[in-house]
Design a protein around this motif. Sequence first.
Motif, PDB file in Angstrom:
ATOM      1  N   CYS A 470      81.459  58.901  55.721  1.00 57.34           N
ATOM      2  CA  CYS A 470      82.370  58.339  55.958  1.00 57.34           C
ATOM      3  C   CYS A 470      83.539  57.585  55.181  1.00 57.34           C
ATOM      4  O   CYS A 470      84.122  56.745  55.793  1.00 57.34           O
ATOM      5  N   ASP A 471      83.835  58.134  54.093  1.00 56.96           N
ATOM      6  CA  ASP A 471      85.123  57.603  53.150  1.00 56.96           C
ATOM      7  C   ASP A 471      86.099  57.495  53.243  1.00 56.96           C
ATOM      8  O   ASP A 471      86.546  58.461  53.614  1.00 56.96           O
ATOM      9  N   PRO A 472      86.953  56.523  54.281  1.00 56.14           N
ATOM     10  CA  PRO A 472      88.161  56.349  54.468  1.00 56.14           C
ATOM     11  C   PRO A 472      89.379  56.317  53.385  1.00 56.14           C
ATOM     12  O   PRO A 472      90.288  56.951  53.888  1.00 56.14           O
ATOM     13  N   LYS A 473      88.964  56.651  52.278  1.00 56.64           N
ATOM     14  CA  LYS A 473      90.638  56.756  51.310  1.00 56.64           C
ATOM     15  C   LYS A 473      89.910  58.310  51.564  1.00 56.64           C
ATOM     16  O   LYS A 473      90.998  59.555  51.330  1.00 56.64           O
ATOM     17  N   ASN A 474      89.276  59.223  51.290  1.00 57.28           N
ATOM     18  CA  ASN A 474      88.691  60.510  51.880  1.00 57.28           C
ATOM     19  C   ASN A 474      88.142  61.056  53.534  1.00 57.28           C
ATOM     20  O   ASN A 474      87.888  62.333  53.434  1.00 57.28           O
ATOM     21  N   THR A 475      89.341  60.912  53.826  1.00 59.16           N
ATOM     22  CA  THR A 475      89.982  61.361  55.253  1.00 59.16           C
ATOM     23  C   THR A 475      90.786  63.064  54.947  1.00 59.16           C
ATOM     24  O   THR A 475      91.272  63.395  53.886  1.00 59.16           O
ATOM     25  N   ARG A 476      90.753  63.563  56.480  1.00 61.84           N
ATOM     26  CA  ARG A 476      91.475  65.415  56.614  1.00 61.84           C
ATOM     27  C   ARG A 476      92.608  65.074  55.670  1.00 61.84           C
ATOM     28  O   ARG A 476      94.317  64.517  56.191  1.00 61.84           O
ATOM     29  N   TRP A 477      92.428  66.017  54.976  1.00 50.87           N
ATOM     30  CA  TRP A 477      93.769  66.541  54.374  1.00 50.87           C
ATOM     31  C   TRP A 477      94.538  65.457  53.171  1.00 50.87           C
ATOM     32  O   TRP A 477      95.525  64.803  53.091  1.00 50.87           O
ATOM     33  N   SER A 478      93.724  64.531  53.287  1.00 50.33           N
ATOM     34  CA  SER A 478      94.581  63.401  51.803  1.00 50.33           C
ATOM     35  C   SER A 478      93.873  62.976  50.984  1.00 50.33           C
ATOM     36  O   SER A 478      92.325  63.591  50.859  1.00 50.33           O
ATOM     37  N   TYR A 479      94.178  62.899  49.606  1.00 49.21           N
ATOM     38  CA  TYR A 479      93.320  62.475  48.652  1.00 49.21           C
ATOM     39  C   TYR A 479      92.618  63.514  47.592  1.00 49.21           C
ATOM     40  O   TYR A 479      93.287  64.262  47.841  1.00 49.21           O
ATOM     41  N   HIS A 480      91.210  63.252  47.760  1.00 51.49           N
ATOM     42  CA  HIS A 480      90.471  64.490  47.181  1.00 51.49           C
ATOM     43  C   HIS A 480      90.302  65.542  48.355  1.00 51.49           C
ATOM     44  O   HIS A 480      89.908  66.459  48.237  1.00 51.49           O
ATOM     45  N   ASN A 481      90.055  65.655  49.424  1.00 53.17           N
ATOM     46  CA  ASN A 481      90.338  65.854  50.511  1.00 53.17           C
ATOM     47  C   ASN A 481      90.912  66.881  51.284  1.00 53.17           C
ATOM     48  O   ASN A 481      91.249  66.361  52.812  1.00 53.17           O
ATOM     49  N   GLY A 482      91.510  67.664  50.288  1.00 52.86           N
ATOM     50  CA  GLY A 482      92.623  68.484  51.150  1.00 52.86           C
ATOM     51  C   GLY A 482      94.543  67.493  50.587  1.00 52.86           C
ATOM     52  O   GLY A 482      94.738  68.199  50.833  1.00 52.86           O
ATOM     53  N   GLY A 483      94.627  66.956  49.516  1.00 51.67           N
ATOM     54  CA  GLY A 483      95.274  66.555  49.271  1.00 51.67           C
ATOM     55  C   GLY A 483      96.156  67.329  48.644  1.00 51.67           C
ATOM     56  O   GLY A 483      95.494  67.823  47.875  1.00 51.67           O
ATOM     57  N   PRO A 522     104.549  59.710  43.138  1.00 51.85           N
ATOM     58  CA  PRO A 522     103.018  59.358  43.073  1.00 51.85           C
ATOM     59  C   PRO A 522     101.397  60.316  42.886  1.00 51.85           C
ATOM     60  O   PRO A 522     101.878  61.210  42.689  1.00 51.85           O
ATOM     61  N   GLU A 523     101.283  59.662  43.205  1.00 55.24           N
ATOM     62  CA  GLU A 523      99.184  59.945  42.343  1.00 55.24           C
ATOM     63  C   GLU A 523      98.864  61.747  43.211  1.00 55.24           C
ATOM     64  O   GLU A 523      98.651  62.248  42.787  1.00 55.24           O
ATOM     65  N   TYR A 524      99.095  61.125  44.687  1.00 54.96           N
ATOM     66  CA  TYR A 524      99.019  62.726  46.377  1.00 54.96           C
ATOM     67  C   TYR A 524      99.937  62.636  47.326  1.00 54.96           C
ATOM     68  O   TYR A 524     100.011  61.276  47.353  1.00 54.96           O
ATOM     69  N   TYR A 525      99.663  63.205  47.924  1.00 53.84           N
ATOM     70  CA  TYR A 525     100.285  63.543  48.722  1.00 53.84           C
ATOM     71  C   TYR A 525      98.899  63.921  49.899  1.00 53.84           C
ATOM     72  O   TYR A 525      98.686  64.411  49.407  1.00 53.84           O
ATOM     73  N   ASP A 526      99.267  63.401  51.446  1.00 58.13           N
ATOM     74  CA  ASP A 526      98.327  63.912  52.576  1.00 58.13           C
ATOM     75  C   ASP A 526      99.529  64.811  53.724  1.00 58.13           C
ATOM     76  O   ASP A 526     100.177  65.059  53.582  1.00 58.13           O
ATOM     77  N   GLY A 527      98.510  65.245  54.102  1.00 57.08           N
ATOM     78  CA  GLY A 527      98.705  66.133  54.939  1.00 57.08           C
ATOM     79  C   GLY A 527      98.625  68.621  54.918  1.00 57.08           C
ATOM     80  O   GLY A 527      98.880  68.073  53.545  1.00 57.08           O
ATOM     81  N   THR A 528      98.246  68.504  55.626  1.00 57.20           N
ATOM     82  CA  THR A 528      98.286  69.827  55.769  1.00 57.20           C
ATOM     83  C   THR A 528      98.999  70.897  54.872  1.00 57.20           C
ATOM     84  O   THR A 528      98.240  71.737  53.789  1.00 57.20           O
ATOM     85  N   PHE A 529     100.201  70.441  54.329  1.00 55.61           N
ATOM     86  CA  PHE A 529     101.054  70.838  53.776  1.00 55.61           C
ATOM     87  C   PHE A 529     101.679  69.904  52.647  1.00 55.61           C
ATOM     88  O   PHE A 529     102.789  70.502  51.749  1.00 55.61           O
ATOM     89  N   GLY A 530     101.157  68.869  52.232  1.00 53.72           N
ATOM     90  CA  GLY A 530     101.073  68.407  51.516  1.00 53.72           C
ATOM     91  C   GLY A 530     102.872  67.187  51.218  1.00 53.72           C
ATOM     92  O   GLY A 530     103.376  66.961  50.381  1.00 53.72           O
ATOM     93  N   ARG A 531     103.132  66.722  52.818  1.00 54.01           N
ATOM     94  CA  ARG A 531     104.527  66.885  52.777  1.00 54.01           C
ATOM     95  C   ARG A 531     104.694  65.287  53.144  1.00 54.01           C
ATOM     96  O   ARG A 531     105.509  64.645  53.375  1.00 54.01           O
ATOM     97  N   TYR A 532     103.840  64.676  52.775  1.00 50.44           N
ATOM     98  CA  TYR A 532     103.726  63.208  53.422  1.00 50.44           C
ATOM     99  C   TYR A 532     102.666  62.143  51.907  1.00 50.44           C
ATOM    100  O   TYR A 532     101.986  62.706  51.665  1.00 50.44           O
ATOM    101  N   ILE A 533     103.611  60.935  52.354  1.00 53.99           N
ATOM    102  CA  ILE A 533     103.001  60.250  50.357  1.00 53.99           C
ATOM    103  C   ILE A 533     101.834  59.861  50.459  1.00 53.99           C
ATOM    104  O   ILE A 533     101.327  59.189  52.045  1.00 53.99           O
ATOM    105  N   GLY A 534     100.671  59.828  49.881  1.00 54.83           N
ATOM    106  CA  GLY A 534      99.200  59.976  50.417  1.00 54.83           C
ATOM    107  C   GLY A 534      99.273  58.312  50.880  1.00 54.83           C
ATOM    108  O   GLY A 534      99.496  57.173  50.179  1.00 54.83           O
ATOM    109  N   LYS A 535      98.373  57.907  51.330  1.00 54.64           N
ATOM    110  CA  LYS A 535      98.348  56.952  52.653  1.00 54.64           C
ATOM    111  C   LYS A 535      97.831  55.748  50.578  1.00 54.64           C
ATOM    112  O   LYS A 535      98.097  54.607  51.415  1.00 54.64           O
ATOM    113  N   GLN A 536      97.307  55.808  50.398  1.00 54.52           N
ATOM    114  CA  GLN A 536      96.640  55.303  49.218  1.00 54.52           C
ATOM    115  C   GLN A 536      96.979  55.448  47.974  1.00 54.52           C
ATOM    116  O   GLN A 536      96.765  54.714  46.924  1.00 54.52           O
ATOM    117  N   ALA A 537      97.666  56.512  48.219  1.00 53.77           N
ATOM    118  CA  ALA A 537      99.067  56.690  46.308  1.00 53.77           C
ATOM    119  C   ALA A 537      99.148  55.860  45.690  1.00 53.77           C
ATOM    120  O   ALA A 537     100.319  54.727  46.208  1.00 53.77           O
TER     121      ALA A 537
END
Length: 585
Positions: A470-483, A522-537
């Motif tokens: 249940c890692d809140p930093k690694n939610t779907r399409w974020s950080y290591h989880n598809g970021g 930024p360190e990473y981007y979020d979303g299926t296409f990497g469109r959003y600056i990462g939540k905690q980047a």
Amino acid sequence: MQAATEMFTVTPLSLDLLTDPLEFVGKKPMDSGCNGSAGHENGNTVFDFSVLRDVRPCRSDSEERSLADIAASPRFGRPLETVRSSDCLEGLLNSPSMRSTMDTPRSERFPSFEPHPMFAEAWDLLRKSLVMFRGKPVGTIAASDHSEEALNYDQVFVRDFVPSALAFLMNGEPEIVKNFLLKALRLQSNWEKRIDNFTLGKGAMPASFKVLHDPIRNNDKIMADFGESAIGRVAPVDSGFWWIILLRAYTKSTGDQSLAEMPDCQRGIRLVLSLCLSEGFDTFPTLLCADGCCMVDRRMGIYGYPIEIQALFYMALRCAKLMLKPEGDGEELLERVEKRLQALNYHIRSYFWLDFEQLNNVYRYKTEEYSHTAVNKFNVIPDSIPDWVFDFMPMKGGYFIGNVSPARMDFRWFCLGNCIAILSSLATHEQEMGIMDLLEERWPDLIGEMPLKIAYPALEGHEWKIVTGCDPKNTRWSYHNGGSWPVLIWLFTAACIKTGRPHMARKAMELLESRLSKDHWPEYYDGTFGRYIGKQARKHQTWSIAGYLVAKMMLEDPSHLGMISIEDDRKTKAPSMPRSASSMF
Ligand code: GLC
């Protein structure tokens, strides 16, 4: 290179980088069997007999410059304004890095290099990220984002420093890289590595270190983290491999063999090797790891035999083979390295590779096969194949899957492992082409709007709960989880150049240049296409900056590729035999 009119000097190695016990904080230096103190051999001081000129302009020690001076000084290394195509052609012909072109394909003519405004900004930021130890740069800080809690982002990470180091090497500034290599080496052998009552292996290299300045004593001290402070207490298995890979890059780029030949460096290589070549209960040549052991340094279901570690292991063994001296027990160690390379090569090329044909084979696997005649050796149950992979797999192309172990194939795509498999020639020529074909065919998924996806696809719902805890930093399409991680551009670009497809890297570069600086690196981007600056980047993430620089410099001068790429050597070619017949040999 710096203008020829500058004066250059061969400087002796700074011994305070090696010998001063005051640098250690909180831990007592161990009296390991390290020849007394590093920098001394048989009671004699070991100097650094750099074969090549030192790129620092001649100056006295009292003139050590501050970080701010260095960032601003056009004399430090190669000034930005001098980076011109014509210059680079000259550099290519004259520079020591030309040696690295010998085994590097120059696949096509590259257009003249007009530096993007971001290029100058990136150099400026990279210099500002330098971490000084007693007046000398020893690394770069992970991120310079003062709006977020620093956690350990104010430290020098071994893996993060690699693209910084390559940028400095490519710009003719090897000294910082040498300082870093020696500093990490010193930490490897002189640090008491304990977690509670447990002592870590001697060869372990730190995940990161921090320089603390004591204003009262006007002294700098070092604090290292081997996983004992890291979130989740994760083991940085990749650090030792990156250290070896960087040592070879330094040697290749400068032509200076003396660093790698130093007894302490030789010992450092041996220590890393003895950790990963030790005998155990293994039935596979791959390295068994805990979760979070590499760039993916949180629980993400990569425990077992993750491709990132296997590819780095292979690359490090190949680099070690080039640098280890056969003296003493070196000969025997070299034999063990060679045997492991061959076994790894066969295992990964055969069992981690997935393309349309192989997916179809796995889909039709019989189970419960006993004995040497088994085709489905790991007893993978076809029902465990996730639905997504059937649609994802193109007719043309393929990749090394994330993990293989008994009854388990992790079908996820991991970018770093596949790029390193290309650069180390772990992949056959056909497999290299297959990986690039896959990237071309699945561009929206794997590159998207911001290069590049660290892993594909994301874990969601119940699977995310179970696998990540249940890692809140690694939610779907974020950080290591598809970021999407901009730093990966350097590995992707290197792979593109090695396989003769620089146009793919240029296309990715355009995407990156359209946003990275505007978004403050930024360190990473979020979303299926990497469109959003990462939540905690973090912003101003150094390896996003350095990764961009390295990719840019490689595109401009592909001869740099030789530093981080090794051609196939025929000895390690997998014998052509049916997958079910290996045990007959
Ligand atoms: C994150 C990344 C890790 C990196 C560190 C410092 O923890 O997952 O790979 O080394 O940040 O940037």
